[in-house]
Write an enzyme that holds these catalytic residues in place. Structure first.
Site, mmCIF file in Angstrom:
data_model
loop_
_atom_site.group_PDB
_atom_site.id
_atom_site.type_symbol
_atom_site.label_atom_id
_atom_site.label_comp_id
_atom_site.label_asym_id
_atom_site.label_seq_id
_atom_site.Cartn_x
_atom_site.Cartn_y
_atom_site.Cartn_z
ATOM 1 N N SER A 180 0.806 -1.209 0.000
ATOM 2 C CA SER A 180 0.000 0.000 0.000
ATOM 3 C C SER A 180 0.848 1.271 0.000
ATOM 4 O O SER A 180 1.478 1.593 -0.989
ATOM 5 C CB SER A 180 -0.969 -0.035 1.183
ATOM 6 O OG SER A 180 -1.987 0.910 1.033
ATOM 7 N N ASP A 222 9.715 5.442 -10.464
ATOM 8 C CA ASP A 222 9.275 6.074 -11.708
ATOM 9 C C ASP A 222 9.988 7.400 -11.958
ATOM 10 O O ASP A 222 10.243 7.762 -13.111
ATOM 11 C CB ASP A 222 7.766 6.320 -11.671
ATOM 12 C CG ASP A 222 6.962 5.084 -12.017
ATOM 13 O OD1 ASP A 222 7.586 4.005 -12.178
ATOM 14 O OD2 ASP A 222 5.729 5.172 -12.109
ATOM 15 N N LYS A 230 -0.870 -4.244 -3.208
ATOM 16 C CA LYS A 230 -2.132 -3.671 -2.735
ATOM 17 C C LYS A 230 -2.316 -2.298 -3.389
ATOM 18 O O LYS A 230 -1.738 -1.324 -2.964
ATOM 19 C CB LYS A 230 -2.104 -3.561 -1.214
ATOM 20 C CG LYS A 230 -3.266 -2.793 -0.617
ATOM 21 C CD LYS A 230 -4.581 -3.497 -0.867
ATOM 22 C CE LYS A 230 -5.707 -2.698 -0.274
ATOM 23 N NZ LYS A 230 -5.881 -1.377 -0.884
#
Length: 468
Positions: free
Chosen positions: A318, A329, A343
């Site tokens: 999460s 990224d 998740k």
């Protein structure tokens, strides 16, 4: 139906088997619309017939409130593994978990052969003061046998109102008779950020979960690290292993400590307008209130460029995946370890009155490049296995949960490959296997040796220049 959700934007840790839930707290406005159109009449008729049969024919009388509560629980839990109806106790526990403060004994525990095993007693807690030690096996809580309890049940028994007493009966290695301890519950404050300096110029910052003060505590830890080494910090390891999640604004705050202003950290997509958010490195996205001081503003500028490794594993879920995905990224950090939990959905908390609430999946979240983590997780840039643990292929992940949401990117542009194979990953795997071989030759194991952390520090030393 018309509705309005006031967003507070929170990601909260879930209690079930240690993985986390992405959540938003929302207040529900009055709803004047009716539910008369488009309802399946045959199914409603079946519901009323079943309800009536239970009321008239069940072996014992059943309370109407209990029947309706069970119906709600079944209706919501059948949607996906993370939607749930929260009764008063569950709702209170969820709120306490975000604040990092509750009434209890101050011990980290796990389950071992049906008994509660003490992982560690927290410093200056009722457990440590009473003499509870790492490795103790709790087999009775007051007069209740632990055998047959779930870990959650046992934790609920041990938590309670500060000032109340509890008796633990434990088995201890090399002690012939069971030991009995009487403890008095106290306010337990869990610290989510710890910082160590294994050697000059390098810092290891561990985040165990994302709480209200995590972003601020991380900023302070970074500041302390730079002051300790007179500004000469060569690299930082951010340890998110076994971190099941926490508050969304804290996750954004953690990412903000290492990313430039206005950089995208995460975005969400759902059916309702308020489920569509773009969270960037901006104070309104990580501070608890508009009046809170911006803890990122006073961080050393060098922290934006210092070489960074983020450690993750199958227990990273999460909010941990939000941070790891954003830093990956944005090419700000090297992600190291094993595949994360996966998740990637958002649960909104809707208060229902009488201190109960509905936890409902309302959105999926995406990394800055558009990757959905749902049922996939974050694949590390450098794969380093954990010697002595279950192979990652057999570990529990989101994709193993019955009824889990699908990943919306499956089959699209190949964005969510299950694993990333690179030369540096193969090298790291070989290095960890070499450590296994050395242990096999000597016949000795070093419980304190952290192969993944060693690899992270070694990687930082080999890559002195930050990623660009």
């Amino acid at each position: 139906m018309g509705s309005h959700f006031k967003k507070v934007g929170l990601v909260l840790m879930g209690a079930l088997i240690g993985f986390a839930l992405t959540l938003n707290f929302s207040a529900v406005a009055d709803r004047s619309s009716t539910l008369t159109n488009g309802l399946p009449v045959d199914e409603l008729k079946a519901f009323t017939e079943v309800y009536g049969r239970i009321k008239s024919d069940y072996v014992e009388p059943v309370d109407d409130k209990q029947l309706l509560k069970q119906a709600i629980i079944g209706m919501v839990s059948g949607l996906d593994p993370h939607s749930a109806y929260l009764d008063q106790e569950a709702y209170k526990e969820l709120q306490q978990g975000t604040q990092g403060e509750f009434g209890g004994l101050g011990i980290e525990v796990t389950m071992d052969d049906g008994l509660v095993k003490v992982v560690t007693p927290l410093d200056d807690s009722p457990a440590s003061r009473a003499g509870i030690k790492t490795g103790d096996l709790i087999f009775k809580i007051d007069n209740a046998a632990v055998k047959g309890m779930t870990l959650n049940d046992a934790v609920k028994h041990m938590r309670g109102k500060p000032g109340t007493s509890i008796v633990l009966t434990v088995l201890r290695k090399n002690t012939p008779k069971p030991l009995t301890f009487t403890l008095t519950r106290d306010i337990i404050k869990t610290k989510s950020v710890t910082m160590t300096t294994p050697e000059k110029g390098y810092g290891v910052i561990r985040i165990s979960q994302f709480q209200e003060r995590t972003g601020e505590d991380l900023a302070k830890a970074i500041d302390d690290l730079y002051k300790k080494d007179n500004g000469h910090v060569k690299g930082i390891v951010l340890d998110l292993r076994n971190n099941p999640g926490g508050l969304l604004n804290a996750a954004v705050g953690v990412a903000a400590s290492f990313l430039p202003k206005d950089t995208l950290v995460v975005y969400t997509e759902g059916r309702i307008p308020d489920a569509k958010m773009r969270l960037t490195v901006a104070p309104q996205n990580y501070l608890l209130s508009a009046n809170s001081p911006d803890y990122i503003a006073d961080e050393p500028e060098a922290s934006q460029k210092v070489p960074l490794v983020v450690l993750v594993n199958g227990g990273s879920a999460s909010a941990s995946e939000i941070v790891a995905g954003a830093l990956q990224d944005q090419h700000r950090a090297t992600i190291m370890g094993t595949q994360t939990f996966g998740k990637g959905s958002v649960q909104t908390i809707l208060p229902l009155g009488n201190n109960t609430a509905l936890k409902l999946t309302t959105a999926r979240y995406f990394t800055p490049s558009g990757r959905s983590i749902q049922a996939k997780g974050i694949a590390p840039d450098v794969v380093v296995a954990e010697p002595g643990t279950i192979d990652d292929a057999f570990g529990l992940h989101e994709a193993d949960l019955e009824g889990h949401l699908a990943n919306p990117n499956d089959g699209k542009n190949g964005k969510n490959v299950a694993a990333i194979k690179t030369n540096k990953a193969a090298t790291s795997i070989d290095n960890s296997h070499q450590n296994d071989k050395k242990l096999a030759k000597t016949g000795k194991t070093d419980a304190k040796k952290d192969v993944q952390l060693d690899e992270a520090l070694s990687y930082l030393k080999q890559h002195a220049n930050p990623k660009k």
